[in-house]
Design a protein around this motif. Sequence first.
Motif, PDB file in Angstrom:
ATOM      1  N   ILE A  73      59.653  11.020 -26.503  1.00 29.45           N
ATOM      2  CA  ILE A  73      58.743  11.748 -27.391  1.00 29.45           C
ATOM      3  C   ILE A  73      59.357  11.894 -28.779  1.00 29.45           C
ATOM      4  O   ILE A  73      58.661  11.842 -29.787  1.00 29.45           O
ATOM      5  CB  ILE A  73      58.434  13.151 -26.819  1.00 29.45           C
ATOM      6  N   PHE A  74      60.665  12.046 -28.831  1.00 27.61           N
ATOM      7  CA  PHE A  74      61.360  12.334 -30.081  1.00 27.61           C
ATOM      8  C   PHE A  74      62.020  11.099 -30.697  1.00 27.61           C
ATOM      9  O   PHE A  74      62.862  11.216 -31.556  1.00 27.61           O
ATOM     10  CB  PHE A  74      62.410  13.419 -29.851  1.00 27.61           C
ATOM     11  N   ARG A  75      61.597   9.914 -30.268  1.00 25.60           N
ATOM     12  CA  ARG A  75      62.169   8.677 -30.811  1.00 25.60           C
ATOM     13  C   ARG A  75      61.787   8.502 -32.280  1.00 25.60           C
ATOM     14  O   ARG A  75      62.635   8.212 -33.112  1.00 25.60           O
ATOM     15  CB  ARG A  75      61.725   7.486 -29.966  1.00 25.60           C
ATOM     16  N   THR A  76      60.487   8.674 -32.591  1.00 25.25           N
ATOM     17  CA  THR A  76      60.001   8.491 -33.964  1.00 25.25           C
ATOM     18  C   THR A  76      58.926   9.532 -34.285  1.00 25.25           C
ATOM     19  O   THR A  76      58.408  10.203 -33.383  1.00 25.25           O
ATOM     20  CB  THR A  76      59.366   7.096 -34.168  1.00 25.25           C
ATOM     21  N   VAL A  77      58.573   9.602 -35.549  1.00 20.82           N
ATOM     22  CA  VAL A  77      57.461  10.467 -35.957  1.00 20.82           C
ATOM     23  C   VAL A  77      56.191  10.016 -35.236  1.00 20.82           C
ATOM     24  O   VAL A  77      55.403  10.830 -34.759  1.00 20.82           O
ATOM     25  CB  VAL A  77      57.271  10.433 -37.489  1.00 20.82           C
ATOM     26  N   GLY A  78      56.011   8.712 -35.109  1.00 19.10           N
ATOM     27  CA  GLY A  78      54.835   8.171 -34.430  1.00 19.10           C
ATOM     28  C   GLY A  78      54.763   8.563 -32.962  1.00 19.10           C
ATOM     29  O   GLY A  78      53.692   8.905 -32.462  1.00 19.10           O
ATOM     30  N   SER A  79      55.893   8.515 -32.262  1.00 18.94           N
ATOM     31  CA  SER A  79      55.886   8.880 -30.839  1.00 18.94           C
ATOM     32  C   SER A  79      55.612  10.371 -30.672  1.00 18.94           C
ATOM     33  O   SER A  79      54.907  10.779 -29.743  1.00 18.94           O
ATOM     34  CB  SER A  79      57.189   8.475 -30.146  1.00 18.94           C
ATOM     35  N   LEU A  80      56.109  11.181 -31.591  1.00 22.83           N
ATOM     36  CA  LEU A  80      55.838  12.615 -31.540  1.00 22.83           C
ATOM     37  C   LEU A  80      54.363  12.881 -31.849  1.00 22.83           C
ATOM     38  O   LEU A  80      53.711  13.696 -31.182  1.00 22.83           O
ATOM     39  CB  LEU A  80      56.740  13.365 -32.521  1.00 22.83           C
ATOM     40  N   THR A  81      53.816  12.170 -32.816  1.00 20.22           N
ATOM     41  CA  THR A  81      52.393  12.300 -33.154  1.00 20.22           C
ATOM     42  C   THR A  81      51.521  11.884 -31.979  1.00 20.22           C
ATOM     43  O   THR A  81      50.543  12.572 -31.648  1.00 20.22           O
ATOM     44  CB  THR A  81      52.060  11.455 -34.399  1.00 20.22           C
ATOM     45  N   ASP A  82      51.865  10.795 -31.319  1.00 12.65           N
ATOM     46  CA  ASP A  82      51.098  10.343 -30.147  1.00 12.65           C
ATOM     47  C   ASP A  82      51.137  11.383 -29.033  1.00 12.65           C
ATOM     48  O   ASP A  82      50.136  11.624 -28.366  1.00 12.65           O
ATOM     49  CB  ASP A  82      51.632   9.011 -29.629  1.00 12.65           C
ATOM     50  N   PHE A  83      52.284  12.004 -28.834  1.00  9.72           N
ATOM     51  CA  PHE A  83      52.402  13.063 -27.833  1.00  9.72           C
ATOM     52  C   PHE A  83      51.467  14.215 -28.160  1.00  9.72           C
ATOM     53  O   PHE A  83      50.758  14.730 -27.286  1.00  9.72           O
ATOM     54  CB  PHE A  83      53.858  13.547 -27.752  1.00  9.72           C
ATOM     55  N   VAL A  84      51.437  14.625 -29.417  1.00  6.43           N
ATOM     56  CA  VAL A  84      50.554  15.723 -29.840  1.00  6.43           C
ATOM     57  C   VAL A  84      49.094  15.336 -29.588  1.00  6.43           C
ATOM     58  O   VAL A  84      48.314  16.144 -29.075  1.00  6.43           O
ATOM     59  CB  VAL A  84      50.785  16.094 -31.322  1.00  6.43           C
ATOM     60  N   ARG A  85      48.723  14.109 -29.922  1.00  6.47           N
ATOM     61  CA  ARG A  85      47.348  13.660 -29.690  1.00  6.47           C
ATOM     62  C   ARG A  85      46.977  13.748 -28.207  1.00  6.47           C
ATOM     63  O   ARG A  85      45.894  14.208 -27.851  1.00  6.47           O
ATOM     64  CB  ARG A  85      47.158  12.222 -30.163  1.00  6.47           C
ATOM     65  N   ARG A  86      47.890  13.291 -27.343  1.00  7.16           N
ATOM     66  CA  ARG A  86      47.635  13.343 -25.889  1.00  7.16           C
ATOM     67  C   ARG A  86      47.472  14.776 -25.417  1.00  7.16           C
ATOM     68  O   ARG A  86      46.587  15.084 -24.624  1.00  7.16           O
ATOM     69  CB  ARG A  86      48.758  12.651 -25.111  1.00  7.16           C
ATOM     70  N   LYS A  87      48.338  15.656 -25.901  1.00  4.58           N
ATOM     71  CA  LYS A  87      48.271  17.062 -25.485  1.00  4.58           C
ATOM     72  C   LYS A  87      46.973  17.714 -25.965  1.00  4.58           C
ATOM     73  O   LYS A  87      46.383  18.507 -25.246  1.00  4.58           O
ATOM     74  CB  LYS A  87      49.474  17.846 -26.019  1.00  4.58           C
ATOM     75  N   ARG A  88      46.542  17.391 -27.156  1.00  2.00           N
ATOM     76  CA  ARG A  88      45.303  17.978 -27.674  1.00  2.00           C
ATOM     77  C   ARG A  88      44.092  17.453 -26.924  1.00  2.00           C
ATOM     78  O   ARG A  88      43.082  18.149 -26.824  1.00  2.00           O
ATOM     79  CB  ARG A  88      45.166  17.669 -29.165  1.00  2.00           C
ATOM     80  N   ALA A  89      44.180  16.256 -26.388  1.00  2.00           N
ATOM     81  CA  ALA A  89      43.066  15.674 -25.640  1.00  2.00           C
ATOM     82  C   ALA A  89      42.942  16.272 -24.246  1.00  2.00           C
ATOM     83  O   ALA A  89      41.874  16.230 -23.642  1.00  2.00           O
ATOM     84  CB  ALA A  89      43.235  14.164 -25.540  1.00  2.00           C
ATOM     85  N   ASP A  90      44.039  16.846 -23.743  1.00  2.00           N
ATOM     86  CA  ASP A  90      44.030  17.440 -22.384  1.00  2.00           C
ATOM     87  C   ASP A  90      43.097  18.634 -22.306  1.00  2.00           C
ATOM     88  O   ASP A  90      42.868  19.374 -23.177  1.00  2.00           O
ATOM     89  CB  ASP A  90      45.436  17.893 -21.980  1.00  2.00           C
TER      90      ASP A  90
END
Length: 90
Positions: A73-90
């Motif tokens: 999740i913390f590899r890049t800004v993009g991976s962190l952003t993708d994680f946030v998107r997934r969590k918001r979709a839940d």
Amino acid sequence: MYDLKTADPVQEEVCALLRDTLNLTGRAAELTAETGLFGSLPEFDSMAVVAVLTALEERFGIVIEDDEIDAAIFRTVGSLTDFVRRKRAD
């Protein structure tokens, strides 16, 4: 600060959160989806991870469970952003 042609509101908000949480000030403008986080930004250490997770929960209204936390999740800004998107979709 951000390239409006490729503006991504979620990524912009994640970058703002990182700027505020890590005190990056002017360097936040340099953040892109490919920018490395853990192990790449000196300010992003193990203590910062906890602060960023708490800030993500507060800013995005999400709940992050312990078993969801992964180094990827913390590899890049993009991976962190993708994680946030997934969590918001839940």
